[in-house]
Design a protein around this motif. Sequence first.
Motif, PDB file in Angstrom:
ATOM      1  N   ARG A  47       0.904  -1.307   0.027  1.00 25.04           N
ATOM      2  CA  ARG A  47       0.156   0.007   0.053  1.00 25.04           C
ATOM      3  C   ARG A  47       1.007   1.291   0.037  1.00 25.04           C
ATOM      4  O   ARG A  47       0.669   2.295  -0.718  1.00 25.04           O
ATOM      5  N   THR A  48       1.982   1.280   0.714  1.00 27.27           N
ATOM      6  CA  THR A  48       2.752   2.601   0.850  1.00 27.27           C
ATOM      7  C   THR A  48       3.318   2.863  -0.318  1.00 27.27           C
ATOM      8  O   THR A  48       3.021   3.985  -1.040  1.00 27.27           O
ATOM      9  N   ARG A  97      12.195   3.827   1.508  1.00 29.31           N
ATOM     10  CA  ARG A  97      12.177   3.002   2.793  1.00 29.31           C
ATOM     11  C   ARG A  97      13.129   1.943   3.137  1.00 29.31           C
ATOM     12  O   ARG A  97      13.725   1.321   1.956  1.00 29.31           O
ATOM     13  N   HIS A 125       7.482   6.545  10.425  1.00 31.44           N
ATOM     14  CA  HIS A 125       7.013   6.355   9.126  1.00 31.44           C
ATOM     15  C   HIS A 125       5.737   7.581   9.151  1.00 31.44           C
ATOM     16  O   HIS A 125       4.763   7.535   9.257  1.00 31.44           O
ATOM     17  N   GLN A 128       2.295   7.649   7.218  1.00 31.26           N
ATOM     18  CA  GLN A 128       1.331   6.709   7.610  1.00 31.26           C
ATOM     19  C   GLN A 128       0.514   7.623   8.768  1.00 31.26           C
ATOM     20  O   GLN A 128      -0.642   7.587   8.856  1.00 31.26           O
ATOM     21  N   ARG A 158       7.025   1.805  13.859  1.00 30.22           N
ATOM     22  CA  ARG A 158       7.476   3.264  13.273  1.00 30.22           C
ATOM     23  C   ARG A 158       6.471   3.848  13.137  1.00 30.22           C
ATOM     24  O   ARG A 158       6.447   5.184  13.321  1.00 30.22           O
ATOM     25  N   VAL A 159       5.069   3.162  12.951  1.00 27.28           N
ATOM     26  CA  VAL A 159       3.887   3.845  12.852  1.00 27.28           C
ATOM     27  C   VAL A 159       3.388   4.405  14.010  1.00 27.28           C
ATOM     28  O   VAL A 159       3.240   5.394  14.177  1.00 27.28           O
ATOM     29  N   ARG A 210       0.416  -4.404  13.751  1.00 31.84           N
ATOM     30  CA  ARG A 210       0.989  -5.726  13.255  1.00 31.84           C
ATOM     31  C   ARG A 210       2.145  -6.210  14.121  1.00 31.84           C
ATOM     32  O   ARG A 210       3.040  -5.498  14.499  1.00 31.84           O
ATOM     33  N   GLN A 212       5.221  -7.777  14.480  1.00 26.39           N
ATOM     34  CA  GLN A 212       6.429  -7.718  13.424  1.00 26.39           C
ATOM     35  C   GLN A 212       7.446  -8.762  13.624  1.00 26.39           C
ATOM     36  O   GLN A 212       8.440  -8.471  13.933  1.00 26.39           O
ATOM     37  N   PRO A 247      -2.460  -0.069  10.215  1.00 22.07           N
ATOM     38  CA  PRO A 247      -2.035   0.624   8.929  1.00 22.07           C
ATOM     39  C   PRO A 247      -1.834  -0.495   7.940  1.00 22.07           C
ATOM     40  O   PRO A 247      -1.381   0.099   7.057  1.00 22.07           O
ATOM     41  N   GLY A 248      -1.943  -1.794   8.138  1.00 14.49           N
ATOM     42  CA  GLY A 248      -1.689  -2.858   7.165  1.00 14.49           C
ATOM     43  C   GLY A 248      -0.106  -3.025   7.162  1.00 14.49           C
ATOM     44  O   GLY A 248       0.581  -2.247   7.633  1.00 14.49           O
ATOM     45  N   PRO A 249       0.338  -4.243   6.611  1.00 10.48           N
ATOM     46  CA  PRO A 249      -0.639  -5.553   6.258  1.00 10.48           C
ATOM     47  C   PRO A 249      -1.205  -6.144   7.719  1.00 10.48           C
ATOM     48  O   PRO A 249      -0.574  -6.196   8.856  1.00 10.48           O
TER      49      PRO A 249
HETATM   50  C1  NCD Z   1       3.605  -0.430   8.285  1.00 10.25           C
HETATM   51  C2  NCD Z   1       5.148  -0.396   8.099  1.00 10.25           C
HETATM   52  O1  NCD Z   1       5.638  -0.692   6.931  1.00 10.25           O
HETATM   53  O2  NCD Z   1       5.648   0.256   8.873  1.00 10.25           O
HETATM   54  N1  NCD Z   1       2.647  -0.779   7.031  1.00 10.25           N
HETATM   55  C3  NCD Z   1       2.528   0.465   6.266  1.00 10.25           C
HETATM   56  O3  NCD Z   1       3.325   1.191   5.942  1.00 10.25           O
HETATM   57  N2  NCD Z   1       1.195   0.705   6.108  1.00 10.25           N
HETATM   58  C4  NCD Z   1       3.274  -1.316   9.172  1.00 10.25           C
HETATM   59  C5  NCD Z   1       3.753  -2.626   9.138  1.00 10.25           C
HETATM   60  O4  NCD Z   1       4.370  -2.979   8.638  1.00 10.25           O
HETATM   61  O5  NCD Z   1       3.163  -3.311  10.251  1.00 10.25           O
END
Ligand code: NCD
Length: 289
Positions: A47-48, A97, A125, A128, A158-159, A210, A212, A247-249
Amino acid sequence: MGHLLGVNDLTNEQVRELMTLARRLKEGEEVRVRGRAVLFFAEPSTRTRLSFEAGARRAGLEVQTVNAHESSAVKGESFYDTLRTLEALGADFTVFRVPFVLWPYGEVTGVKSALINAGDGTREHPTQALVDLFTLLERLGSVEGLRVLFVGDVKYSRVFRSERVLLERFGARVGVCGPATLIPRGLEGVELFYELDEALGWADAVVWLRLQRERQKEKEVPSLSSYFKLFGLTRERYKRVKLFLHPGPVNANVDVEEELIYAPKSLVAEQVRNGPFVRAALFALLKSW
Ligand code: NCD
């Protein structure tokens, strides 16, 4: 032209301007920014990355995407040299990223293209956070006094690190809840909960994070099923939630029960839909600031 490496690169006034422009773009207004955006992604993303591509096109920019795993980074080129190379090839904006934390910032001084952080390791991030703020404002009108609870893997998120700061700057109160192994120490000013059911009674909106697993160095939760039982969004808990984001995924049936991901109280699809508008607004405004 400035950089967006973290949320504190923007003043509250700039954030407000960005929210307003993103809303106008969503209502159909157009912007035309001249130049080229190059996306350099060294970690997986759906998505990002697509949202930045869509946002850049919507802003009228030319877009190029570099898969870092097929770039000279693999041959040992430093991140700084990569940025200089992309700039020499015509990047006006470089969206990146990376798996490492961008610190110290000295690393990027001398780079003239506008740098936009799309996630640096576990640090920030910022876009987001802007997308989620936009989504909450769109739904609620204001976040002043709003109690926002972050659930799960706070330590590696990071979100969370970007969003917490941004929400607090706009008057929200922030809480966290998760396994003790995944809650970092020293979270000043944040409400700390180890019991999700208690935390849900406190919260006006919940951001599920998520788990991680790729960042955990050792096993930090005993099992996925026990994690879900203690910290996941189950059907039972859903009844007590007013509104939730992710924030997904999503790790289905680990963070959130599969059938609930797009349930009526979920803002997950809206977060994704809003991404390109917020990012288009960012391109346009970074150029003018
Ligand atoms: C997040 C990320 O990559 O930090 N996803 C995103 O960018 N929407 C969150 C995650 O990976 O859990």
